[in-house]
Scaffold this motif. Structure first.
Motif, mmCIF file in Angstrom:
data_model
loop_
_atom_site.group_PDB
_atom_site.id
_atom_site.type_symbol
_atom_site.label_atom_id
_atom_site.label_comp_id
_atom_site.label_asym_id
_atom_site.label_seq_id
_atom_site.Cartn_x
_atom_site.Cartn_y
_atom_site.Cartn_z
ATOM 1 N N GLU A 31 48.573 84.581 24.897
ATOM 2 C CA GLU A 31 49.637 83.684 25.363
ATOM 3 C C GLU A 31 49.554 83.521 26.871
ATOM 4 O O GLU A 31 49.221 84.467 27.571
ATOM 5 N N PRO A 32 49.859 82.296 27.389
ATOM 6 C CA PRO A 32 49.794 82.116 28.847
ATOM 7 C C PRO A 32 50.835 82.978 29.558
ATOM 8 O O PRO A 32 51.905 83.230 29.015
ATOM 9 N N ARG A 33 50.489 83.425 30.750
ATOM 10 C CA ARG A 33 51.464 84.125 31.602
ATOM 11 C C ARG A 33 52.017 83.110 32.587
ATOM 12 O O ARG A 33 51.275 82.286 33.105
ATOM 13 N N ILE A 34 53.324 83.164 32.835
ATOM 14 C CA ILE A 34 53.923 82.190 33.747
ATOM 15 C C ILE A 34 54.118 82.792 35.129
ATOM 16 O O ILE A 34 54.332 83.984 35.272
ATOM 17 N N ARG A 35 54.032 81.884 36.141
ATOM 18 C CA ARG A 35 54.380 82.281 37.500
ATOM 19 C C ARG A 35 55.906 82.182 37.665
ATOM 20 O O ARG A 35 56.599 81.671 36.793
ATOM 21 N N ASP A 36 56.405 82.612 38.803
ATOM 22 C CA ASP A 36 57.861 82.623 39.025
ATOM 23 C C ASP A 36 58.476 81.225 39.013
ATOM 24 O O ASP A 36 59.666 81.064 38.749
ATOM 25 N N ASP A 37 57.656 80.195 39.338
ATOM 26 C CA ASP A 37 58.186 78.820 39.371
ATOM 27 C C ASP A 37 57.794 78.032 38.119
ATOM 28 O O ASP A 37 57.886 76.810 38.095
ATOM 29 N N GLU A 38 57.368 78.743 37.070
ATOM 30 C CA GLU A 38 56.941 78.072 35.837
ATOM 31 C C GLU A 38 57.838 78.449 34.660
ATOM 32 O O GLU A 38 58.619 79.404 34.737
ATOM 33 N N VAL A 39 57.668 77.664 33.573
ATOM 34 C CA VAL A 39 58.353 77.997 32.324
ATOM 35 C C VAL A 39 57.315 78.052 31.203
ATOM 36 O O VAL A 39 56.258 77.422 31.290
ATOM 37 N N LEU A 40 57.643 78.822 30.158
ATOM 38 C CA LEU A 40 56.784 78.880 28.978
ATOM 39 C C LEU A 40 57.436 78.037 27.887
ATOM 40 O O LEU A 40 58.637 78.184 27.609
ATOM 41 N N ALA A 42 52.199 77.033 29.599
ATOM 42 C CA ALA A 42 52.925 77.297 30.845
ATOM 43 C C ALA A 42 52.941 76.012 31.667
ATOM 44 O O ALA A 42 51.913 75.349 31.806
ATOM 45 N N MET A 43 54.125 75.640 32.193
ATOM 46 C CA MET A 43 54.247 74.438 33.033
ATOM 47 C C MET A 43 55.087 74.745 34.266
ATOM 48 O O MET A 43 56.086 75.465 34.161
ATOM 49 N N PRO A 44 54.725 74.164 35.425
ATOM 50 C CA PRO A 44 55.628 74.249 36.572
ATOM 51 C C PRO A 44 56.975 73.625 36.196
ATOM 52 O O PRO A 44 57.005 72.554 35.579
ATOM 53 N N ALA A 45 58.068 74.271 36.575
ATOM 54 C CA ALA A 45 59.398 73.752 36.211
ATOM 55 C C ALA A 45 59.610 72.349 36.753
ATOM 56 O O ALA A 45 60.308 71.536 36.138
ATOM 57 N N THR A 46 58.990 72.025 37.905
ATOM 58 C CA THR A 46 59.187 70.695 38.496
ATOM 59 C C THR A 46 58.605 69.595 37.622
ATOM 60 O O THR A 46 58.977 68.432 37.757
ATOM 61 N N ASN A 47 57.665 69.917 36.744
ATOM 62 C CA ASN A 47 57.036 68.907 35.885
ATOM 63 C C ASN A 47 57.766 68.711 34.560
ATOM 64 O O ASN A 47 57.418 67.823 33.789
#
Ligand code: ZN
Length: 340
Positions: free
Chosen positions: A20-29, A126-131
């Motif tokens: 499973e992808p790991r998310i960064r602090d500014d991302e969502v799964l 995983a996607m940046p929350a801004t997108n």
């Protein structure tokens, strides 16, 4: 998790297990529920010259999707667990010249999911929350999963002046078919759609084209609808050389040609007679205007005046990837989606 992976340079895409992808602090799964299959995926599947020059296997393929948010990073404030979402698949630096001048869709440093980083033909992405783009409750995952190509069609159509216009749409694949419905909803006076494939012409009629004709009959239809002047607006959706020449030829003097179809090779254009002396405005369409196109798309869907659902012709599981690619290449499919 299960995912469709481009494992190495060469033909094919493989269904396999990946972490499973790991998310960064500014991302969502996001748990993917529906994912659109696109011509871009066919290029990656076939591993043509474009794919070989651009992509670096291994990576998860797919860039059109909708699903549910299951985890959010510690810095994310605008997206919550449980939100139903889709996302803009072009990831850009918000501090670039292009982003800061409202042109992030043409930023050369754009990274595209399923092309330059892991994509959405998988249980999770995983996607940046801004997108992330929230879906209204009334919008199904299937419609959410085709916002990316629908957005291309909105971008192509709505950067022209459609109300009251005679519009010629050359090429009625899924994006051309969406464009027919958008132009209808936006108040085009007459929509003439062309394709060489009778099935696609039928789809164009379903989406609201007044005339859906073979290319050799386009000129007569355009002249009849425009007092002989030519189309006010042409949306070139095919990338085929003969259609590009026809787009310039059937645009009226002073008209506009918005070009989305991507030619596979160089086309000889007589700029003087085809463009300059006619005073044409030619606009190249890349992606979606971020995020003007997304607001337009949501509001057209809310209005009920535009229904993209007839364009979806096939719903398949991930393990039918070979069948999906075959269907797209055959020209027998509208939009194909994977349901997960
Ligand atoms: Zn696509």
């Amino acid at each position: 998790m299960k995912a469709l992976v481009k494992q190495s340079a060469g033909r094919g895409i493989t269904l396999t297990e990946v972490p499973e992808p790991r998310i960064r602090d500014d991302e969502v799964l996001i748990r993917v529920r529906s994912a659109g299959v696109c011509g871009t995926d066919v290029h990656i599947y076939e591993w043509d010259a474009w794919a070989a020059g651009r992509c670096k296997p291994p990576f998860v393929v797919g860039h059109e999707f909708a699903g549910d948010v299951v985890t959010v990073g510690s810095l994310v404030e605008t997206v919550k667990v449980g939100d139903r979402v889709t996302a803009e698949g072009h990831i850009v630096d918000e501090r670039s010249l292009f982003s800061r001048t409202g042109q992030s869709h043409v930023d050369p440093a754009t990274r595209i999911i399923g092309v330059d980083r892991d994509g959405c033909f998988a249980e999770f992405i995983a996607m940046p929350a801004t997108n992330v783009w929230h879906l209204d409750d009334a919008i199904s995952y299937d419609i959410g999963g085709i916002h990316d190509p629908m957005g291309n069609a909105f971008h192509t159509a709505l950067t022209a002046e459609i109300p009251g216009a005679v519009v010629l749409i050359t090429g009625c694949g899924p994006i051309g078919a969406f464009a027919v419905g958008i132009c209808k909803a936006a108040g085009a006076a007459r929509i003439i759609a062309t394709d060489v494939n009778p099935r696609r012409l039928e789809l164009a009629r379903t989406m609201g084209a007044h005339d859906a004709v073979l290319p050799e009959h386009a000129e007569a239809a355009v002249r009849a609808a425009s007092d002989g002047y030519g189309a006010d607006v042409v949306l070139e959706m095919s990338g085929v050389a003969s259609a590009v020449h026809q787009a310039f030829a059937l645009a009226r003097p002073g008209g506009r040609v918005n070009m989305l179809g991507i030619p596979s090779r160089t086309i000889d254009v007589d700029f003087a007679s085809e463009i300059i002396f006619k005073g044409l405005t030619v606009y190249g369409v890349v992606g979606r205007r971020m995020y003007e196109t997304w607001h337009q798309m949501t509001r057209f869907l809310r209005s009920g005046a535009f229904d993209p659902s007839p364009v979806i012709t096939h719903r398949l599981p991930l393990d039918a990837v070979d069948e999906a690619m075959h269907l797209i290449k055959s020209g027998e499919a509208g939009k194909i989606i994977f349901q997960l």
